[in-house]
Design a protein around this motif. Structure first.
Motif, PDB file in Angstrom:
ATOM      1  N   GLY A 170       9.634  -2.015   4.693  1.00 53.64           N
ATOM      2  CA  GLY A 170       8.932  -0.825   5.172  1.00 53.64           C
ATOM      3  C   GLY A 170       9.553   0.439   4.625  1.00 53.64           C
ATOM      4  N   SER A 171       8.684   1.412   4.373  1.00 56.61           N
ATOM      5  CA  SER A 171       9.157   2.763   4.082  1.00 56.61           C
ATOM      6  C   SER A 171       8.697   3.659   5.221  1.00 56.61           C
ATOM      7  CB  SER A 171       8.575   3.261   2.759  1.00 56.61           C
ATOM      8  OG  SER A 171       8.902   4.624   2.581  1.00 56.61           O
ATOM      9  N   GLY A 172       9.590   4.495   5.702  1.00 55.68           N
ATOM     10  CA  GLY A 172       9.252   5.393   6.805  1.00 55.68           C
ATOM     11  C   GLY A 172      10.174   6.600   6.819  1.00 55.68           C
TER      12      GLY A 172
ATOM     13  N   PHE B 114       4.184   1.451   4.068  1.00 55.40           N
ATOM     14  CA  PHE B 114       4.685   2.625   4.789  1.00 55.40           C
ATOM     15  C   PHE B 114       4.076   2.592   6.191  1.00 55.40           C
ATOM     16  CE2 PHE B 114       1.003   5.574   4.747  1.00 55.40           C
ATOM     17  CZ  PHE B 114       0.189   4.982   3.794  1.00 55.40           C
ATOM     18  N   THR B 115       4.438   3.529   7.037  1.00 54.40           N
ATOM     19  CA  THR B 115       3.846   3.644   8.379  1.00 54.40           C
ATOM     20  C   THR B 115       3.099   4.958   8.453  1.00 54.40           C
ATOM     21  OG1 THR B 115       5.569   2.288   9.389  1.00 54.40           O
ATOM     22  CG2 THR B 115       4.361   3.760  10.853  1.00 54.40           C
ATOM     23  N   ASP B 116       1.926   4.915   9.052  1.00 56.59           N
ATOM     24  CA  ASP B 116       1.078   6.094   9.165  1.00 56.59           C
ATOM     25  C   ASP B 116       0.927   6.481  10.644  1.00 56.59           C
ATOM     26  OD1 ASP B 116      -0.440   8.128   8.167  1.00 56.59           O
ATOM     27  OD2 ASP B 116      -1.957   6.847   7.247  1.00 56.59           O
ATOM     28  N   GLY B 117       0.308   7.633  10.875  1.00 54.24           N
ATOM     29  CA  GLY B 117       0.040   8.073  12.253  1.00 54.24           C
ATOM     30  C   GLY B 117       1.317   8.041  13.081  1.00 54.24           C
ATOM     31  N   ASP B 118       1.187   7.598  14.331  1.00 56.19           N
ATOM     32  CA  ASP B 118       2.365   7.366  15.168  1.00 56.19           C
ATOM     33  C   ASP B 118       2.594   5.867  15.227  1.00 56.19           C
ATOM     34  OD1 ASP B 118       2.922   9.995  15.661  1.00 56.19           O
ATOM     35  OD2 ASP B 118       1.797  10.081  17.528  1.00 56.19           O
TER      36      ASP B 118
ATOM     37  N   THR C 198       0.854  -1.176   0.000  1.00 56.27           N
ATOM     38  CA  THR C 198       0.000   0.000   0.000  1.00 56.27           C
ATOM     39  C   THR C 198       0.891   1.226   0.000  1.00 56.27           C
ATOM     40  OG1 THR C 198      -1.982   0.995   0.942  1.00 56.27           O
ATOM     41  CG2 THR C 198      -0.259   0.352   2.506  1.00 56.27           C
ATOM     42  N   SER C 199       0.369   2.289  -0.592  1.00 58.08           N
ATOM     43  CA  SER C 199       1.187   3.485  -0.766  1.00 58.08           C
ATOM     44  C   SER C 199       0.272   4.690  -0.850  1.00 58.08           C
ATOM     45  CB  SER C 199       2.007   3.358  -2.054  1.00 58.08           C
ATOM     46  OG  SER C 199       2.930   4.404  -2.182  1.00 58.08           O
ATOM     47  N   ASN C 200       0.649   5.743  -0.147  1.00 59.90           N
ATOM     48  CA  ASN C 200      -0.152   6.965  -0.209  1.00 59.90           C
ATOM     49  C   ASN C 200       0.460   7.951  -1.191  1.00 59.90           C
ATOM     50  OD1 ASN C 200      -2.092   8.852   0.413  1.00 59.90           O
ATOM     51  ND2 ASN C 200      -1.025   9.593   2.241  1.00 59.90           N
ATOM     52  N   THR C 201       1.737   8.235  -1.030  1.00 60.72           N
ATOM     53  CA  THR C 201       2.376   9.246  -1.881  1.00 60.72           C
ATOM     54  C   THR C 201       3.338   8.640  -2.903  1.00 60.72           C
ATOM     55  OG1 THR C 201       4.142   9.656  -0.265  1.00 60.72           O
ATOM     56  CG2 THR C 201       2.172  11.013  -0.080  1.00 60.72           C
ATOM     57  N   GLY C 202       3.342   7.303  -3.021  1.00 55.37           N
ATOM     58  CA  GLY C 202       4.098   6.678  -4.113  1.00 55.37           C
ATOM     59  C   GLY C 202       5.404   6.012  -3.724  1.00 55.37           C
ATOM     60  N   ASN C 203       5.939   6.324  -2.525  1.00 54.99           N
ATOM     61  CA  ASN C 203       7.243   5.744  -2.173  1.00 54.99           C
ATOM     62  C   ASN C 203       7.187   4.216  -2.092  1.00 54.99           C
ATOM     63  OD1 ASN C 203       8.127   8.365  -1.952  1.00 54.99           O
ATOM     64  ND2 ASN C 203       8.046   8.427   0.281  1.00 54.99           N
ATOM     65  N   THR C 204       6.171   3.703  -1.424  1.00 58.30           N
ATOM     66  CA  THR C 204       6.097   2.246  -1.257  1.00 58.30           C
ATOM     67  C   THR C 204       5.686   1.567  -2.564  1.00 58.30           C
ATOM     68  OG1 THR C 204       5.327   2.771   0.965  1.00 58.30           O
ATOM     69  CG2 THR C 204       5.349   0.453   0.351  1.00 58.30           C
ATOM     70  N   GLU C 205       4.906   2.258  -3.355  1.00 61.17           N
ATOM     71  CA  GLU C 205       4.579   1.688  -4.670  1.00 61.17           C
ATOM     72  C   GLU C 205       5.866   1.496  -5.478  1.00 61.17           C
ATOM     73  OE1 GLU C 205       1.960   3.958  -7.239  1.00 61.17           O
ATOM     74  OE2 GLU C 205       1.306   2.080  -8.155  1.00 61.17           O
TER      75      GLU C 205
HETATM   76  C1  FMN Z   1       0.654  11.564   8.747  1.00 59.13           C
HETATM   77  C2  FMN Z   1       1.929  10.778   8.580  1.00 59.13           C
HETATM   78  C3  FMN Z   1       2.344   9.927   9.597  1.00 59.13           C
HETATM   79  C4  FMN Z   1       3.541   9.189   9.456  1.00 59.13           C
HETATM   80  N1  FMN Z   1       3.949   8.362  10.490  1.00 59.13           N
HETATM   81  C5  FMN Z   1       5.108   7.671  10.362  1.00 59.13           C
HETATM   82  C6  FMN Z   1       5.565   6.815  11.414  1.00 59.13           C
HETATM   83  O1  FMN Z   1       4.941   6.656  12.456  1.00 59.13           O
HETATM   84  N2  FMN Z   1       6.726   6.133  11.219  1.00 59.13           N
HETATM   85  C7  FMN Z   1       7.476   6.271  10.085  1.00 59.13           C
HETATM   86  O2  FMN Z   1       8.517   5.627   9.983  1.00 59.13           O
HETATM   87  N3  FMN Z   1       7.078   7.089   9.068  1.00 59.13           N
HETATM   88  C8  FMN Z   1       5.912   7.781   9.182  1.00 59.13           C
HETATM   89  N4  FMN Z   1       5.496   8.595   8.167  1.00 59.13           N
HETATM   90  C9  FMN Z   1       6.329   8.706   6.960  1.00 59.13           C
HETATM   91  C10 FMN Z   1       5.841   7.817   5.818  1.00 59.13           C
HETATM   92  O3  FMN Z   1       5.649   6.479   6.238  1.00 59.13           O
HETATM   93  C11 FMN Z   1       6.889   7.852   4.704  1.00 59.13           C
HETATM   94  O4  FMN Z   1       6.993   9.156   4.185  1.00 59.13           O
HETATM   95  C12 FMN Z   1       6.587   6.878   3.583  1.00 59.13           C
HETATM   96  O5  FMN Z   1       7.671   6.912   2.654  1.00 59.13           O
HETATM   97  C13 FMN Z   1       5.304   7.196   2.831  1.00 59.13           C
HETATM   98  O6  FMN Z   1       5.092   6.162   1.887  1.00 59.13           O
HETATM   99  P1  FMN Z   1       4.185   6.309   0.600  1.00 59.13           P
HETATM  100  O7  FMN Z   1       4.807   7.362  -0.302  1.00 59.13           O
HETATM  101  O8  FMN Z   1       4.193   4.962  -0.024  1.00 59.13           O
HETATM  102  O9  FMN Z   1       2.815   6.733   1.047  1.00 59.13           O
HETATM  103  C14 FMN Z   1       4.317   9.330   8.283  1.00 59.13           C
HETATM  104  C15 FMN Z   1       3.885  10.188   7.260  1.00 59.13           C
HETATM  105  C16 FMN Z   1       2.712  10.907   7.409  1.00 59.13           C
HETATM  106  C17 FMN Z   1       2.273  11.841   6.295  1.00 59.13           C
END
Ligand code: FMN
Length: 149
Positions: free
Chosen positions: A89-91, A57-61, A9-16
């Motif tokens: 994981g991407s974070g 990726f990881t969301d929230g906290d 799953t990916s929101n902004t494309g990094n994990t995709e």
């Molecule tokens: C609202 C929000 C919360 C996030 N929480 C975490 C987190 O708890 N741990 C972490 O490692 N990264 C966290 N991130 C960073 C994203 O996981 C990271 O930018 C990831 O590359 C996004 O992947 P995507 O582009 O596939 O959506 C958070 C990003 C956002 C916008």
């Protein structure tokens, strides 16, 4: 033929992007790869796979992304003995130092409950995969494939 299934799953494309690099890496090792987004799969997605890969990726906290919540709950009820698994994981370790890639480690534990065998350490990537990360993804794939029976 050995089947690799990648759930991501990916929101902004990094994990995709990471999932695409994973697909390339396993295909380069002559394996068949099916790569699907979380929204398009059910908990039994890995049941016909030899190698199960989650990229999240990881969301929230430190939270599992909303789009992966159902799959996360469902997959741990499956019986996946005899299969190999790995998680990527991407974070963001600067903004979320205390929760870096927590969703990936949560998935690692969820997949352990299925009886599948962890075939590589969970790979963590800082946001978008860069060249050195692609090398790490290739090594991750090779390490898993080397453990095939
Ligand atoms: C609202 C929000 C919360 C996030 N929480 C975490 C987190 O708890 N741990 C972490 O490692 N990264 C966290 N991130 C960073 C994203 O996981 C990271 O930018 C990831 O590359 C996004 O992947 P995507 O582009 O596939 O959506 C958070 C990003 C956002 C916008």
């Amino acid at each position: 033929m050995t089947l690799v299934k990648i759930a991501y799953t990916s929101n902004t494309g990094n994990t995709e992007g990471i999932s695409e690099h994973l697909e390339d890496a396993f295909e380069a090792l002559d394996l068949e790869v099916v790569r699907e987004e979380a929204d398009d799969i059910d908990g039994d997605f890995f049941n016909d796979a030899d190698i199960a890969i989650v990229a999240t990726f990881t969301d929230g906290d430190g939270e599992i992304p909303f789009t992966f919540e159902d799959f996360y709950e469902e997959v741990q009820e499956e019986e996946l003995e005899g299969k190999l698994y790995g998680v990527v994981g991407s974070g963001d370790s600067e903004l979320y130092a205390d929760f870096f890639c927590h969703a990936a480690f949560s998935f690692e534990k969820a997949l352990a409950k299925t009886g599948a065998t962890k075939a590589a350490e969970t790979l963590t990537i800082e946001n978008e995969a860069e060249d050195e990360d692609i090398e790490r993804i290739n090594d991750f794939a090779k390490e898993i494939v080397a453990k095939l029976g």
